[in-house]
Design a protein around this motif. Structure first.
Motif: not given
Length: 265
Positions: A44-50, A57-66, A207-210
């Motif tokens: 339930s935590n909300i992050y600003k990620g990149r 191929g997986m219809q997915a993305a990896f996101v860095d949220i810190g 900033p991102v990863k916050t």
């Protein structure tokens, strides 16, 4: 007792290993809630990620949220099939997110082993009576409210309040809302609208990863979910939590702030 009206108080006891909250009515224990420090995750935590990587191929993305591991975002958590038709072909994820893009995401599953957290862009914000869905477009009612007349009454009230507030988002009515009057639901919506505004402002200025918004701790959930017009005072024996509760109450629930008292004995 000459006054037979309900008099409620809330007691919050904080220790290094757990937090305990008790609701008393006329001195009689009604509810107990316990939160253990070791069991708190990031759901339930909300992050600003990149977005760090897109995998068509997986219809997915990896996101860095810190966090220690990058989190996982599937295309179905960015765009929903119309009318819940799971057979509908979803867009290519490359048309939705790009590497390096900033995204506001919410955790729906904790990291496990070597897997990162599972994310969604469909933010949900719970309050006592409902869950606000800023990206939603319909009002649902908890299946635990079984009487159809009550379900329709609550759905109608929530739709009316959303329209009254000029909102075009969705909501889910929670079980505890059964029997609630429109003034209670209106106050509930006011809290959620303010919370969403705070989340958006923090996202814009961070900033991102916050970590933009953390799932509320038990003392703050008590303020959100347990305080009614019958509650006369709230005692908490931790100065740190008392200050956090004061700040939360001043921001979102100003009428509750005077009820708070730091218990020092």
């Amino acid at each position: 007792m000459t006054d037979e009206s309900r008099k409620e108080e809330i007691l919050i006891n904080v220790t290094p290993s757990e937090v305990r909250a008790a609701l008393l009515e006329n001195g009689v224990l009604q509810e107990v809630h316990i939160e253990r420090s070791a069991r708190r995750g990031v759901i339930s935590n909300i992050y600003k990620g990149r977005v760090s990587r897109v995998l068509p191929g997986m219809q997915a993305a990896f996101v860095d949220i810190g966090l220690q591991r990058t989190a996982f975002l599937h295309v179905s958590d960015i765009v929903r099939a119309k009318n819940g038709d799971e057979s509908e072909e979803l867009p290519n994820i490359r048309d939705l997110v790009k590497e390096g893009a900033e995204v506001l995401v919410q955790v729906v599953k904790d990291p496990l082993g070597n897997k990162g957290a599972r994310l969604t862009t469909f933010v949900s914000l719970p309050s006592r009576h409902r869950v606000l869905l800023p990206e939603g477009d319909a009002v649902g009612v908890s299946a635990r409210i079984e009487v159809e007349e009550e379900r329709e009454r609550l759905r109608g009230l929530v739709e009316e309040l959303l329209e009254e507030a000029g909102l075009t988002c969705g909501a889910i009515v929670r079980t505890v809302a059964e029997g609630a009057e429109i003034d209670e639901l209106r106050a509930d919506l006011k809290f959620l609208v303010k919370l969403w505004a705070v989340v958006q402002e923090r996202c814009s200025n961070s900033p991102v990863k916050t970590l933009v918004h953390e799932d509320l701790s038990l003392p703050l959930r008590v303020l959100r979910d347990l305080v009614t017009v019958d509650v006369e005072h709230i005692l908490v024996d931790s100065e740190q939590d008392f200050e956090a509760m004061q700040e939360f109450a001043r921001t979102f629930l100003p009428t509750v702030a005077p009820m708070l008292e730091l218990y020092k004995r």
